[in-house]
Write a protein that holds these residues in place. Structure first.
Motif, mmCIF file in Angstrom:
data_model
loop_
_atom_site.group_PDB
_atom_site.id
_atom_site.type_symbol
_atom_site.label_atom_id
_atom_site.label_comp_id
_atom_site.label_asym_id
_atom_site.label_seq_id
_atom_site.Cartn_x
_atom_site.Cartn_y
_atom_site.Cartn_z
ATOM 1 N N GLN A 155 0.810 -1.212 0.000
ATOM 2 C CA GLN A 155 0.000 0.000 0.000
ATOM 3 C C GLN A 155 0.848 1.268 0.000
ATOM 4 N N GLU A 156 2.035 1.196 0.559
ATOM 5 C CA GLU A 156 2.903 2.369 0.627
ATOM 6 C C GLU A 156 4.341 1.889 0.767
ATOM 7 N N PRO A 157 5.310 2.756 0.437
ATOM 8 C CA PRO A 157 6.712 2.354 0.589
ATOM 9 C C PRO A 157 7.057 2.110 2.054
ATOM 10 N N LEU A 158 8.100 1.319 2.284
ATOM 11 C CA LEU A 158 8.586 1.137 3.640
ATOM 12 C C LEU A 158 9.040 2.478 4.213
ATOM 13 N N VAL A 159 8.828 2.661 5.491
ATOM 14 C CA VAL A 159 9.179 3.921 6.141
ATOM 15 C C VAL A 159 10.700 4.054 6.215
ATOM 16 N N ASP A 160 11.187 5.236 5.861
ATOM 17 C CA ASP A 160 12.611 5.537 5.977
ATOM 18 C C ASP A 160 12.937 5.775 7.447
ATOM 19 N N LEU A 161 13.725 4.890 8.030
ATOM 20 C CA LEU A 161 13.987 4.965 9.465
ATOM 21 C C LEU A 161 15.017 6.048 9.773
#
Length: 483
Positions: free
Chosen positions: A363-369
């Protein structure tokens, strides 16, 4: 504890699409005069339910100044649940599959994906780490707190890092124990479980080799491995019955790999060596030697059964990353792992999963940590961690510019609340705000006091039956009090 339910959007992008319920719990600070806010807890997973976690910490120092908050993440426990339809046949589980079995393993994974998709009910695509982090911020607001403190284990470390990245203004102190690697979502993370199992087996084999006069497996690490691989071949051809435990399978080659790779926790080594010796004797002399009922109970306590879950959270969350669709790549990795990393789950950690057959895109890109806008936190990692390989912890600490506590020669998963050195440093940080230093070390649990060949004994033989000793070791375990 106090329990409640909060309401959150199923889809944060379109809140009008419907709501979910999230079960939360609270155990109020036992020292209200020194209250410092709340400590939100998560046990990991994906798919671990945390509603009872505050009860597990009721006698810990953090129970004094903090309200302890537990919750069942979306899809789990008493929250709105997600399920997968049961596969039509029992999936093949083989630590060292043959090339001919690759097709069956792939077909099982595809069937699992079809079952999860069929039972998803329009909810599955919204069960993600980012959405769970958004739910955490609703929890924060619902209980009237400007900021939360956070303690997460295993997958809960990724969840905490995602929360801090999305809501830095809502996070105060954070502890990420047994951290996932920020760049291993999720296939590489899975494979590293078998890498750690091989490392743990090698350490155990070297320890047993130094005590060959007691255990009789071989005088070098290589000799022990060769000898036990021969026993494994015998068990694959003629399994040994698991005595006195209804419903437990026979101990075949795959189960032997699981036992060998699952014996990483250092205090368990002496007992593990005795149990492996009984299995060896039964495999070598099937007409005369059998496992004792006491050994059967001990094996069940230490190694249990291959867990089968029908909750759909794990197969949903792990699909938030893009997986390869190339079957040849998985087959190449399974060939490598059955030869080099066959212990524990072995090649199954390199096999395709349901995500390899997912038709829908994340659904959305992985969160940039990143850590920007909240205080320096702690990451805790243990050498030989069997579930989240140690390399993940320094990598997470570097990604967030957090401090790192490393535990030497440990072999277990999760350290706060069980390792005294780690527990003190984390308590000082959470309660007093004292950082232990950018990179510090603690000693792991001690190895058994069993003398090597040529050394004098320093302690009497452990008392109690095999099952009683296994129960004592399990009582030191690293999940029970957190669930």
């Amino acid at each position: 504890m106090e329990c409640a339910t909060i309401v959150v959007p199923k889809n944060y992008r379109k809140p009008a699409d419907g709501n979910l319920s999230i079960a939360i719990s609270r155990r109020k600070a036992t020292d209200p005069a020194k209250r410092q806010g709340v400590l939100l807890l998560n046990p990991g997973g994906p798919g671990g339910d945390g509603l009872l976690m505050p009860q597990g910490f009721k006698n810990d120092k953090v129970a004094g100044p903090f309200d302890l908050i537990g919750f069942d993440p979306r899809g789990t426990g008493r929250s709105s649940t997600l399920h997968c339809a049961e596969p039509p046949i029992v999936p093949l589980y083989e630590t060292r599959p043959t090339d001919k079995q690759f097709a069956q393993i792939a077909a099982d994974a595809e069937a699992m994906e079809k079952g999860c998709e069929a039972a998803g009910g329009g909810l599955r695509k919204y069960i993600t780490t980012a959405n769970t982090a958004r739910d955490m911020d609703v929890i924060r607001a619902a209980i009237g707190e400007k900021k939360i403190n956070y303690l997460g284990y295993s997958y809960g470390t990724l969840l905490g890092a995602v929360y801090g990245s999305l809501f830095p203004g809502g996070l105060n102190r954070s502890v990420l124990d047994a951290s996932m690697h920020p760049d291993w979502q999720y296939y590489e993370q899975a494979k590293q479980v078998s890498v750690a199992a091989r490392e743990n087996f090698d350490a155990l084999a070297a320890w047993m080799a130094e005590r060959d006069s007691r255990y009789h497996f071989g005088k070098t690490q290589a000799d022990v491995r060769t000898y036990l691989d021969g026993i494994r071949a015998k068990l694959a051809a003629r399994p040994v019955a698991w005595p006195g435990e209804p419903g437990m399978p026979e101990i075949d080659g795959t189960w032997f790999d699981i036992i060998l790779g699952g014996s990483g926790y250092r205090p368990a080594w002496a007992l593990a060596a005795e149990l492996i010796g009984q299995i060896r004797d039964a495999a070598n002399n099937p007409a005369q030697a059998k496992l004792s009922p006491d050994a059967g109970k001990a094996l069940k306590i230490l190694y249990g059964n291959i867990k089968k879950t029908y909750n759909g959270v794990f197969p949903a969350v792990t699909c938030e990353a893009v997986w390869s669709k190339d079957p040849k790549g998985y087959e190449e990795q399974m060939r490598l792992f059955r030869e080099k990393y066959p212990y524990g789950p072995g090649a199954m950690q390199a096999a395709p999963t349901n995500c390899s057959f997912a038709k829908s895109k994340p659904q959305e890109p992985l969160v940039d940590l990143k850590r920007k806008g909240y205080p320096v936190g702690l990451v805790v990692g243990a050498e030989f961690d069997p579930a989240t390989q140690y390399d993940g912890s320094p990598a997470m600490a570097a990604a967030l510019n957090n401090n790192l506590i490393s535990v030497r020669d440990e072999g277990s998963h999760g350290q706060y609340g069980t390792n005294p050195c780690v527990t003190k440093k984390v308590d000082d940080y959470l309660i007093k705000g004292i950082l232990p230093g950018s990179r510090v070390e603690c000693e792991g649990a001690p190895r058994p006091d069993v003398p090597a060949d040529g050394q004098a004994a320093t302690r009497a033989k452990p008392a109690g039956s095999l099952a009683e000793r296994a129960a004592a070791i399990a009582a030191q375990g690293h999940f029970d009090r957190r669930r």
